[in-house]
Design a protein around this motif. Structure first.
Motif, PDB file in Angstrom:
ATOM      1  N   ALA A 140       0.819  -1.215   0.000  1.00 47.27           N
ATOM      2  CA  ALA A 140       0.000   0.000   0.000  1.00 47.27           C
ATOM      3  C   ALA A 140       0.848   1.258   0.000  1.00 47.27           C
ATOM      4  O   ALA A 140       0.466   2.270  -0.586  1.00 47.27           O
ATOM      5  N   VAL A 141       2.033   1.197   0.626  1.00 44.21           N
ATOM      6  CA  VAL A 141       2.901   2.384   0.677  1.00 44.21           C
ATOM      7  C   VAL A 141       3.372   2.750  -0.729  1.00 44.21           C
ATOM      8  O   VAL A 141       3.347   3.915  -1.122  1.00 44.21           O
ATOM      9  N   GLY A 142       3.785   1.762  -1.517  1.00 47.77           N
ATOM     10  CA  GLY A 142       4.236   2.030  -2.879  1.00 47.77           C
ATOM     11  C   GLY A 142       3.119   2.586  -3.746  1.00 47.77           C
ATOM     12  O   GLY A 142       3.323   3.542  -4.502  1.00 47.77           O
ATOM     13  N   ALA A 143       1.929   2.002  -3.625  1.00 47.73           N
ATOM     14  CA  ALA A 143       0.788   2.492  -4.390  1.00 47.73           C
ATOM     15  C   ALA A 143       0.415   3.900  -3.951  1.00 47.73           C
ATOM     16  O   ALA A 143       0.075   4.754  -4.780  1.00 47.73           O
ATOM     17  N   GLY A 144       0.499   4.160  -2.657  1.00 49.03           N
ATOM     18  CA  GLY A 144       0.204   5.503  -2.147  1.00 49.03           C
ATOM     19  C   GLY A 144       1.209   6.535  -2.654  1.00 49.03           C
ATOM     20  O   GLY A 144       0.833   7.647  -3.019  1.00 49.03           O
ATOM     21  N   LEU A 145       2.482   6.161  -2.678  1.00 50.05           N
ATOM     22  CA  LEU A 145       3.515   7.075  -3.193  1.00 50.05           C
ATOM     23  C   LEU A 145       3.302   7.356  -4.677  1.00 50.05           C
ATOM     24  O   LEU A 145       3.468   8.492  -5.134  1.00 50.05           O
TER      25      LEU A 145
END
Length: 130
Positions: A11-16
């Motif tokens: 989720a962090v990568g998608a959020g970034l």
């Protein structure tokens, strides 16, 4: 690309990814506004851009749906502005919020909301994803 980032970085990568693209698009829109001396950044643009990049597979995230929804909002806002006789009044930022402008804002959102379901499931109502 978004799905690949979700798989690899969670989720962090998608959020970034969504945050970076939102920043680029809103900065570009603001830059055009600066060049043209016109307000190209408006309140519903941020949530719309977020929805495009956070939920690109949703039907409401399709560009045509966003255009229809924003068009309905533009028509409703213009109709209310002229209907209340506010077209020649100074804008809110320079003259302050008045009861007439408050009514105009509330009515235009209500009319846009009313018109959205009637125009079918394609319509995107500007605002945060639900």
């Amino acid at each position: 690309m978004l799905q690949g980032l979700k798989t690899r970085a969670g989720a962090v990568g998608a959020g970034l990814y969504a945050a970076a693209l939102s920043l680029v698009v809103l900065a570009a829109s603001g830059g055009v506004g600066l060049l043209l001396h016109q307000p190209w950044l408006f309140p519903s643009l941020g949530p719309t851009v977020m929805m495009f990049f956070e939920s690109p597979g949703q039907r409401a995230s399709r560009p045509l749906n966003a255009l229809v929804g924003h068009g309905a909002g533009l028509l409703a806002g213009t109709a209310v502005l002229y209907g209340l006789g506010l077209q020649d009044d100074p804008p809110v930022p320079s003259d302050g919020l008045t009861p007439a402008y408050l009514l105009a804002g509330a009515l235009s959102v209500a009319l846009t909301t009313l018109a959205s379901p009637r125009s079918g499931p394609r319509t995107h109502r500007p605002g945060p994803p639900r």
